[in-house]
Design an enzyme around this catalytic site. Sequence first.
Site, short mmCIF file in Angstrom:
data_model
loop_
_atom_site.label_atom_id
_atom_site.label_comp_id
_atom_site.label_asym_id
_atom_site.label_seq_id
_atom_site.Cartn_x
_atom_site.Cartn_y
_atom_site.Cartn_z
N ASP A 154 0.78 -1.19 0.14
CA ASP A 154 -0.11 0.12 -0.06
C ASP A 154 0.87 1.30 0.02
O ASP A 154 1.82 1.64 0.98
CB ASP A 154 -1.11 -0.12 1.32
CG ASP A 154 -2.15 1.27 1.30
OD1 ASP A 154 -2.01 1.93 0.12
OD2 ASP A 154 -2.72 1.44 2.04
N LYS A 156 -13.73 0.69 2.14
CA LYS A 156 -13.50 1.26 3.54
C LYS A 156 -14.81 2.13 4.01
O LYS A 156 -14.74 3.28 3.38
CB LYS A 156 -12.18 1.96 3.43
CG LYS A 156 -11.67 2.24 4.79
CD LYS A 156 -10.16 3.18 4.74
CE LYS A 156 -9.15 2.32 4.42
NZ LYS A 156 -7.82 3.31 4.56
O1 OSB Z 1 -4.42 3.22 3.74
O2 OSB Z 1 -5.34 1.42 4.36
C1 OSB Z 1 -4.84 2.77 4.72
C2 OSB Z 1 -4.58 2.96 8.45
C3 OSB Z 1 -4.97 4.60 8.41
C4 OSB Z 1 -4.89 5.22 7.30
C5 OSB Z 1 -4.97 4.64 5.97
C6 OSB Z 1 -4.66 3.25 6.03
C7 OSB Z 1 -4.52 2.48 7.11
C8 OSB Z 1 -4.08 0.97 7.15
C9 OSB Z 1 -4.20 0.42 8.59
O3 OSB Z 1 -3.45 0.53 6.37
C10 OSB Z 1 -5.63 -0.49 8.36
C11 OSB Z 1 -5.86 -1.03 9.62
O4 OSB Z 1 -5.38 -2.08 10.05
O5 OSB Z 1 -6.85 -0.55 10.17
MG MG Z 2 -4.92 2.19 1.87
#
Ligand code: OSB
Ligand code: MG
Length: 368
Positions: A188, A262
Amino acid sequence: MKLESVELRRIAMPLVAPFRTSFGTETTRDVLLVRARTDAGEGWGECAALAEPKYSAEYVDGAADVLRRYLVPALAAVPDLDAHAVGRTLAPFTGHFMAKAAIETAVLDAQLRAAGQSFGSFLGAAVDRVPCGVSVGIMDSVPALLDAVGGYLDAGYLRIKLKIEPGWDVEPVRAVRERFGDVALQVDANTAYAVSDARHLARLDPFDLLLIEQPLAEDDVLGHAELARTVRTPICLDESITSARTAAAAISLGACSIVNVKPARVGGYLEARRIAELCAAHGVPVWCGGMLETGLGRAANVALAALPNFTLPGDTSASNRYYATDITPPFELADGHLAVPTGPGLGVSPLPEMLEDVTTSVVEVPLR
Ligand code: OSB
Ligand code: MG
């Protein structure tokens, strides 16, 4: 239902370890909880907005402000409120998806608790437990990363996601592949690259990643489509997908072949379900993303992840991956899975003593 009062509660939740991404480092989650009191009982929603507007334009003080000034007063004027009415009522207010998701979730929780129905049952869960992945932050060194990944694999996580950025991409991916063999692996970038990095990103192709998530800017849908023609690793979008409409456009343009659903980013669980259904109709697999939620937000995410088109493990990790003590009874990994809560509404409630311990402020939104 009629909204009687809304409590905006801020809590400070120290993470078990700093979580570093290309847009910053989280050490303590400053979380906004929304408690909706209605004539049918109360419900909870967790606002996923981070402290700073770097993942997206939203930030936690801004979310609290827009809820207090605009969103809650608009909903207080609705005589027969339910979760479906929330999106309709709030449509005139642009943006602010995470704030909208939090209040819609609180209303849905109240509605489902009153009806004795669980989130999973309401949303259409097809399974009673979901396979879990874990999102691993950028580390100071490759040995530190290998230690962290090894620990998560020992705990039973079924898929590893590595946060990447320029200078921390091919080497950590290569190191994890060499040490841990054919583990399910994805990356990511949180928008850290430009379309001119296409040839560099293609160097990830030999490592057989499940996907690369959001390499380019939020508004660069055409750039992702161009990248998808150069890079063999499937492109998955996170930040760019803010609605079923943007998902449809991204898929039609060839910008992604997988979608991170999300709920916070798209204004709530109803829109999240629409996106999952739209993706299913296009043959595009989805998985449930996360925002380092407490047990409250996690409960709803796990219910969503149980829907049919969620065919890849999500960022739905156990409570102890984030917090030494959660505000709900902890979600625990069993055989790499989390159980979908079955109780009414979210199926979990904040533990009163724990909640008081972490609360930093409580504001009642006046309803006229
Ligand atoms: O980009 O998915 C993302 C956490 C905070 C903001 C953005 C992201 C994330 C994570 C963590 O990748 C996902 C989690 O374990 O909650
Ligand atoms: Mg992400």
